[in-house]
Design a protein around this motif. Structure first.
Motif, mmCIF file in Angstrom:
data_model
loop_
_atom_site.group_PDB
_atom_site.id
_atom_site.type_symbol
_atom_site.label_atom_id
_atom_site.label_comp_id
_atom_site.label_asym_id
_atom_site.label_seq_id
_atom_site.Cartn_x
_atom_site.Cartn_y
_atom_site.Cartn_z
ATOM 1 N N GLN A 26 0.831 -1.209 0.000
ATOM 2 C CA GLN A 26 0.000 0.000 0.000
ATOM 3 C C GLN A 26 0.866 1.259 0.000
ATOM 4 O OE1 GLN A 26 -3.464 0.528 0.138
ATOM 5 N NE2 GLN A 26 -3.818 -1.640 -0.292
ATOM 6 N N VAL A 27 1.987 1.169 0.678
ATOM 7 C CA VAL A 27 2.968 2.257 0.654
ATOM 8 C C VAL A 27 4.191 1.725 -0.088
ATOM 9 C CG1 VAL A 27 4.364 3.856 2.035
ATOM 10 C CG2 VAL A 27 2.103 3.117 2.865
ATOM 11 N N HIS A 28 4.622 2.430 -1.126
ATOM 12 C CA HIS A 28 5.697 1.895 -1.967
ATOM 13 C C HIS A 28 6.456 3.027 -2.660
ATOM 14 C CE1 HIS A 28 2.036 2.123 -4.455
ATOM 15 N NE2 HIS A 28 2.857 2.539 -5.407
ATOM 16 N N VAL A 29 7.595 2.664 -3.224
ATOM 17 C CA VAL A 29 8.404 3.616 -3.968
ATOM 18 C C VAL A 29 7.775 3.808 -5.348
ATOM 19 C CG1 VAL A 29 10.673 4.128 -4.932
ATOM 20 C CG2 VAL A 29 10.485 2.916 -2.748
ATOM 21 N N ARG A 30 7.431 5.046 -5.652
ATOM 22 C CA ARG A 30 6.782 5.340 -6.943
ATOM 23 C C ARG A 30 7.805 5.678 -8.018
ATOM 24 N NH1 ARG A 30 4.901 10.366 -9.165
ATOM 25 N NH2 ARG A 30 3.217 10.080 -10.693
ATOM 26 N N ASP A 31 8.837 6.436 -7.640
ATOM 27 C CA ASP A 31 9.813 6.861 -8.637
ATOM 28 C C ASP A 31 11.124 7.217 -7.936
ATOM 29 O OD1 ASP A 31 10.492 7.428 -11.379
ATOM 30 O OD2 ASP A 31 10.478 9.548 -10.878
ATOM 31 N N VAL A 32 12.224 6.993 -8.687
ATOM 32 C CA VAL A 32 13.557 7.331 -8.173
ATOM 33 C C VAL A 32 14.335 8.028 -9.278
ATOM 34 C CG1 VAL A 32 15.729 6.447 -7.236
ATOM 35 C CG2 VAL A 32 13.573 5.333 -6.636
ATOM 36 N N PHE A 33 15.006 9.101 -8.944
ATOM 37 C CA PHE A 33 15.875 9.805 -9.886
ATOM 38 C C PHE A 33 17.231 9.995 -9.218
ATOM 39 C CE2 PHE A 33 16.857 14.251 -11.772
ATOM 40 C CZ PHE A 33 17.799 13.697 -12.631
ATOM 41 N N VAL A 34 18.241 9.331 -9.776
ATOM 42 C CA VAL A 34 19.598 9.437 -9.246
ATOM 43 C C VAL A 34 20.403 10.350 -10.169
ATOM 44 C CG1 VAL A 34 21.680 8.214 -8.553
ATOM 45 C CG2 VAL A 34 19.439 7.107 -8.316
ATOM 46 N N LYS A 35 20.736 11.523 -9.658
ATOM 47 C CA LYS A 35 21.569 12.461 -10.405
ATOM 48 C C LYS A 35 23.000 12.324 -9.878
ATOM 49 C CE LYS A 35 20.567 16.775 -9.855
ATOM 50 N NZ LYS A 35 19.906 18.089 -9.989
ATOM 51 N N ALA A 36 23.865 11.752 -10.715
ATOM 52 C CA ALA A 36 25.230 11.417 -10.277
ATOM 53 C C ALA A 36 26.237 12.180 -11.123
ATOM 54 C CB ALA A 36 25.463 9.912 -10.416
ATOM 55 N N VAL A 37 26.969 13.073 -10.481
ATOM 56 C CA VAL A 37 27.955 13.883 -11.211
ATOM 57 C C VAL A 37 29.273 13.904 -10.439
ATOM 58 C CG1 VAL A 37 26.234 15.344 -12.339
ATOM 59 C CG2 VAL A 37 27.128 16.003 -10.101
ATOM 60 N N PRO A 38 30.397 13.963 -11.145
ATOM 61 C CA PRO A 38 31.686 14.088 -10.462
ATOM 62 C C PRO A 38 31.762 15.419 -9.719
ATOM 63 C CG PRO A 38 31.973 13.479 -12.773
ATOM 64 C CD PRO A 38 30.551 13.883 -12.607
ATOM 65 N N LYS A 39 32.497 15.437 -8.625
ATOM 66 C CA LYS A 39 32.683 16.691 -7.902
ATOM 67 C C LYS A 39 33.444 17.680 -8.781
ATOM 68 C CE LYS A 39 32.438 14.825 -3.221
ATOM 69 N NZ LYS A 39 33.125 14.659 -1.906
ATOM 70 N N PRO A 40 33.124 18.966 -8.658
ATOM 71 C CA PRO A 40 33.694 19.975 -9.565
ATOM 72 C C PRO A 40 35.215 20.018 -9.582
ATOM 73 C CG PRO A 40 31.878 20.889 -8.282
ATOM 74 C CD PRO A 40 32.180 19.551 -7.701
ATOM 75 N N GLU A 41 35.850 19.694 -8.471
ATOM 76 C CA GLU A 41 37.311 19.809 -8.414
ATOM 77 C C GLU A 41 38.033 18.636 -9.054
ATOM 78 O OE1 GLU A 41 35.906 18.040 -4.434
ATOM 79 O OE2 GLU A 41 35.277 19.600 -5.837
ATOM 80 N N GLU A 42 37.304 17.628 -9.497
ATOM 81 C CA GLU A 42 37.942 16.444 -10.063
ATOM 82 C C GLU A 42 38.516 16.734 -11.456
ATOM 83 O OE1 GLU A 42 38.535 13.530 -8.861
ATOM 84 O OE2 GLU A 42 37.391 13.523 -7.001
ATOM 85 N N ASN A 43 39.713 16.203 -11.703
ATOM 86 C CA ASN A 43 40.312 16.264 -13.040
ATOM 87 C C ASN A 43 39.901 15.002 -13.783
ATOM 88 O OD1 ASN A 43 41.985 16.205 -15.315
ATOM 89 N ND2 ASN A 43 43.556 17.418 -14.281
ATOM 90 N N LEU A 44 38.901 15.130 -14.625
ATOM 91 C CA LEU A 44 38.264 13.958 -15.220
ATOM 92 C C LEU A 44 39.133 13.272 -16.258
ATOM 93 C CD1 LEU A 44 34.644 15.362 -15.657
ATOM 94 C CD2 LEU A 44 35.629 14.174 -13.700
ATOM 95 N N GLN A 45 40.037 14.014 -16.877
ATOM 96 C CA GLN A 45 40.832 13.431 -17.953
ATOM 97 C C GLN A 45 42.066 12.692 -17.451
ATOM 98 O OE1 GLN A 45 41.144 15.761 -21.677
ATOM 99 N NE2 GLN A 45 40.179 17.427 -20.539
ATOM 100 N N GLY A 101 10.373 -1.328 10.726
ATOM 101 C CA GLY A 101 11.492 -2.257 10.705
ATOM 102 C C GLY A 101 11.356 -3.427 9.762
ATOM 103 N N GLU A 102 10.225 -3.548 9.055
ATOM 104 C CA GLU A 102 10.011 -4.661 8.131
ATOM 105 C C GLU A 102 10.035 -4.151 6.688
ATOM 106 O OE1 GLU A 102 6.549 -7.950 6.955
ATOM 107 O OE2 GLU A 102 6.349 -6.716 8.764
ATOM 108 N N VAL A 103 10.727 -4.886 5.818
ATOM 109 C CA VAL A 103 10.796 -4.499 4.408
ATOM 110 C C VAL A 103 9.429 -4.702 3.764
ATOM 111 C CG1 VAL A 103 11.872 -4.920 2.162
ATOM 112 C CG2 VAL A 103 13.214 -5.180 4.247
ATOM 113 N N ILE A 104 8.907 -3.633 3.145
ATOM 114 C CA ILE A 104 7.600 -3.748 2.482
ATOM 115 C C ILE A 104 7.701 -3.501 0.975
ATOM 116 C CG2 ILE A 104 6.274 -3.141 4.535
ATOM 117 C CD1 ILE A 104 6.002 -0.296 3.333
ATOM 118 N N ASP A 105 8.816 -2.959 0.518
ATOM 119 C CA ASP A 105 8.962 -2.730 -0.926
ATOM 120 C C ASP A 105 10.444 -2.735 -1.267
ATOM 121 O OD1 ASP A 105 8.200 -2.264 -3.549
ATOM 122 O OD2 ASP A 105 8.215 -0.084 -3.321
ATOM 123 N N ARG A 106 10.721 -3.188 -2.481
ATOM 124 C CA ARG A 106 12.104 -3.216 -2.944
ATOM 125 C C ARG A 106 12.126 -2.960 -4.447
ATOM 126 N NH1 ARG A 106 15.074 -8.468 -1.348
ATOM 127 N NH2 ARG A 106 13.638 -9.354 -2.888
#
Length: 822
Positions: free
Chosen positions: A191-210, A315-320
């Motif tokens: 009855q209660v569940h995860v409807r949507d997930v959006f994972v925005k994953a970006v490198p930290k600005p100070e990283e030298n990507l190359q 404490g009980e898993v209801i959705d995955r």
């Protein structure tokens, strides 16, 4: 019980056309009263045809001529002057309405769970009923949608779902198909569940990507929790009745556990979050996490992560559920073009419609994968989903193959319905690292020249930002006044809409890109649609009667390529990667498919394919765009595509001289005298070589496994001479059959036996075992009992034989059959 995801693709009945008779007198007046006619649960559908999804019923029709002039001067397209109406542009197939019905069982133990029916795509204007109840209506033929059918079900008994579709109307001007042409799923949740997930994953600005293979990445995780329970706050109570309502739920403690796993199976992060204020409806949470040593998603190494999500109640898993994502950085620079993870990447892209020879729009994930692999072989690194919301499988394969995607919505419109469709496009695309931009329209020539076009574009961009602010927005602008049939006097005529875009996109008109750049130097630019080298596969002379197109557009493409290569241009998307049903220009009837593609309807490479492969890939390549059959002494112009600096042409060992290639050009030896034997082209002294030989008489049929994956088998056939050369001038009718057999030496092992015979007496047989399937993914063939033909094709634009027929006349020596194990 945790979430279940069940395929609903099997067991449907289908009827094409409207159904006369007594209809639902009380359908709209009383709940659950759709109890008469095909909408009702008790309707007798035993005479309806059995079908399996995905299913396109329009492609099952026989094309027919309709030549009435319906396009007026204000909406005619100059390049399509031969096409008079939308029937012809859509491929001349019959467009109709259709009915689908399916019985399904829901266990009594599922009572108390939420049950959803989810459609990945139905063309179009679908209406859904369950057990005599109206459930919902969805207009778009491209965007996914779902309905909560929990309250309409018979738990522990039989259930009937009915889907009515109206494919008679058009959303586009191209072939669109009809029916439930994508997958359907049944979801069971708490009855209660995860409807949507959006994972925005970006490198930290100070990283030298190359300079680093691993970087620190920040994760913004937007989670939506859906609850069908209403809960009173602490200390609150209902005071308008004596007793508390039984409809009010009990307060509980909720938490969310997120585990980030790499594609290698390594757990890289584990976080638990307490969730407050969950109540009836949708509650949104913005969570943060990080990966300390993340591998970047890139075109060369498309590394993926998965967020495994568990929802706990007391404490009980209801959705995955799980959500895949990738870590990468994108940026469009006004001077340098597109940057991926800090390095410049020229977008060598194609536009593609969602149909394939023999199956129309009913493309499985395996067929999408096959086509994308063909594009990768050519050197393509990007894909435009022209001109509508793509199938989920397409984006998933682009993630895995490292292809970059321009994700496009159907229409430039800020009407509520169209904004909802736009949101569906963005929601489906935003977790895919392959998606690098959204497009809000294509060649909207009626509105892009007026002020309203700019207003609409700005609203749509804001709507995109509200759902995903991590990607830029573009659209394909046409520098042409469609109503007055004139080229624009100045590019400033579209500046009111072009300048509100993050990246201004142009369809064609490469000579005017610099004009716009000079006036708007700070804006990134991209060619959203570009010309290709056109022609029918293996044809070098135009034949209007048979709708055969000669090799053409080389000069335009050569000039265009020079402009695409300018530093400030982010790249170009060629029209198109594959031929497709509809838009038969420059022909009309009897042609039913286009010839813009670099590959034909079946995925066979045409000559233009090799021009761009030579341009996009580094390894030496040379290709002769000419046949070597004819009359002795006949004069032939021999065109050669190569990325070698120099090429030499030989006829029967005799050199006809060398040619030096320009950066974007092609080579041509004019008026070469034909003589029986061998034509050879050699690049850079032997680093690349191609040859054409004079073919002998057709002797046999050659069969090979073109692509095998899971339960889909794609088999190609060629008419060959005694030396194995494809004979292009001896086409004949082929008959494809396939059966599932057991190996005699091992009764537990099964194989598919494909046979092909011709009306000229030739025949061939091919055995395909599960071990020979290149991408079996652990599918157990022992579960299958038969092989079903999905369709056949040859690539001929005027082929009117039903695509699902097992009989197909070869075209220029080739044909294809697609089978499915059942």
């Amino acid at each position: 019980m945790l979430r279940d995801r069940i395929s609903m693709n099997d067991g449907w009945r289908f009827y094409e056309g409207e159904i006369d008779g007594v209809r639902n007198r009380w359908g709209w007046g009383k709940s659950g009263s759709w109890n008469q006619g095909p909408e009702s649960a008790d309707f007798d559908d035993s005479t309806w045809r059995r079908v399996e999804l995905p299913h396109d019923f329009v492609i099952e029709s026989t094309p027919y001529e309709y030549s009435v002039q319906e396009f007026g001067s204000d909406n005619a397209i100059p390049e399509m002057d031969t096409v008079r109406n939308i029937h012809t542009t859509a491929g001349s197939f019959k467009k109709d309405v259709g009915w689908y019905r399916k019985h399904f069982f829901v266990d009594a133990s599922d009572l108390g769970r939420r049950i959803y029916i989810a459609f990945d795509g139905v063309y179009r204007d679908s209406i859904v009923y369950v057990n005599n109840f109206f459930v919902g209506r969805h207009q778009s033929g491209y965007t996914p949608f779902e309905y909560d059918i929990s309250d309409f079900l018979n738990y522990g008994g039989d259930n009937v779902i009915v889907v009515y579709v109206d494919a008679g109307k058009a959303e586009g001007w191209f072939y669109e198909g009809g029916g439930i042409y994508r997958n359907v799923w049944l979801y069971k949740t708490a009855q209660v569940h995860v409807r949507d997930v959006f994972v925005k994953a970006v490198p930290k600005p100070e990283e030298n990507l190359q300079e680093s293979e691993e970087v620190s990445a920040e994760l913004d995780i937007a989670v939506e929790i859906s609850s069908c329970e209403y809960v009173m706050g602490e200390g609150e109570k209902i005071n308008f009745v004596k007793n508390d309502s039984s409809a009010v739920g009990v307060t509980a403690d909720y938490s969310l556990e997120i585990m980030i796993n790499s594609q290698e199976g390594t757990s890289v992060k584990h976080t638990v979050y307490d969730l407050k204020n969950i109540n009836y409806g949708v509650t949104k949470y913005n969570l943060r996490s990080n990966i300390s040593r993340a591998k970047l998603w890139d075109t060369e190494n498309p590394f993926m992560y998965t967020a495994e999500i568990r929802l706990y109640k007391d404490g009980e898993v209801i959705d995955r559920c799980s959500q895949e994502f990738g870590v990468r950085s994108i940026y469009f620079d006004a001077d340098e073009g597109f940057m991926l993870n800090g390095r410049k990447v020229k977008l060598n892209g194609v536009c593609c419609h969602q149909n394939h020879g023999g199956v129309g729009s009913a493309m499985t994930g395996e067929i999408y994968h096959y086509r994308l692999l063909k594009l990768k072989e050519m050197g393509v690194n990007s894909y435009r989903t022209s001109h509508y919301c793509p199938a989920p499988e397409l984006l998933s394969w682009c993630d895995r193959l490292g292809l970059l995607v321009m994700d496009e919505t159907r229409l430039l419109s800020s009407a509520e319905e169209d904004l909802n469709q736009l949101e569906a496009v963005v929601r489906m695309g935003r977790n895919h690292p392959s998606v690098i931009m959204y497009s809000i329209g294509n060649e909207e020539a009626q509105s892009e020249l007026i002020a309203q076009g700019g207003y609409i574009a700005k609203t749509m961009i804001n709507h995109v930002r509200a759902v995903d602010d991590s990607r830029p927005v573009t659209m394909g602008l046409l520098l042409y006044d469609l109503q007055k049939r004139r080229k624009l006097d100045t590019v400033e005529e579209i500046a009111h809409i072009g300048t509100v875009l993050d990246v201004c996109g142009f369809n064609y008109h490469h000579l005017r890109w610099q004009e716009y750049k000079d006036k708007h130097p700070a804006q990134p630019l991209i060619c959203t649609e570009a010309s290709t080298i056109k022609g029918s596969r293996g044809c070098y002379e135009r034949d209007d009667e048979n709708c055969l197109l000669e090799l053409s557009m080389m000069e335009t493409v050569e000039e265009q390529s020079e402009y695409v290569d300018k530093d400030y241009m982010s790249g170009a998307f060629l029209w198109t990667g594959f031929d497709y049903y509809g838009e038969p220009t420059p022909f009309a009837w009897p042609a039913v498919s286009s010839q813009f593609g670099l590959m034909d309807l079946s995925g066979n490479a045409k000559d233009g394919y090799y021009y761009f492969r030579a341009l996009y890939r580094k390894e030496p390549l040379i290709h002769i765009a000419c046949s070597w059959n004819g009359t002795e002494g006949e004069k032939k112009d021999v065109v050669v595509f190569t990325n070698c600096s120099q090429a030499e042409l030989f006829v029967n060992g005799r050199s006809l001289g060398k040619r030096t290639r320009s950066r974007y050009g092609y080579l041509c030896w004019k008026a070469v005298s034909y003589e029986t034997g061998k034509l050879i082209a050699v690049g850079d002294g032997g680093t690349a070589r191609d040859e054409r030989v004079t073919c002998g008489a057709a002797e046999k049929i050659k069969l090979w496994l073109e692509h095998g994956e899971n339960d889909i088998i794609i088999v190609n056939a060629a008419i060959v001479d005694e030396r194995g050369n494809t004979v292009q001038n001896a086409d004949c009718e082929l008959n494809f059959l396939a059966v599932l057999d057991e190996a005699k030496e091992n009764s537990e092992q099964k194989y598919v036996r494909v046979s092909c015979d011709s009306d000229t007496g030739m025949s061939a047989e091919l055995k395909v075992s599960d071990f020979e399937m290149s991408l079996n993914a652990g599918v157990d063939w022992k579960l299958f009992s038969e092989v079903r033909l999905l369709g056949t094709s040859s690539g001929w634009a005027a082929d009117h034989v039903l695509p699902q027929s097992n009989r197909r006349k070869s075209f220029r020596g080739l044909a294809q059959a697609i089978f499915k194990l059942c």
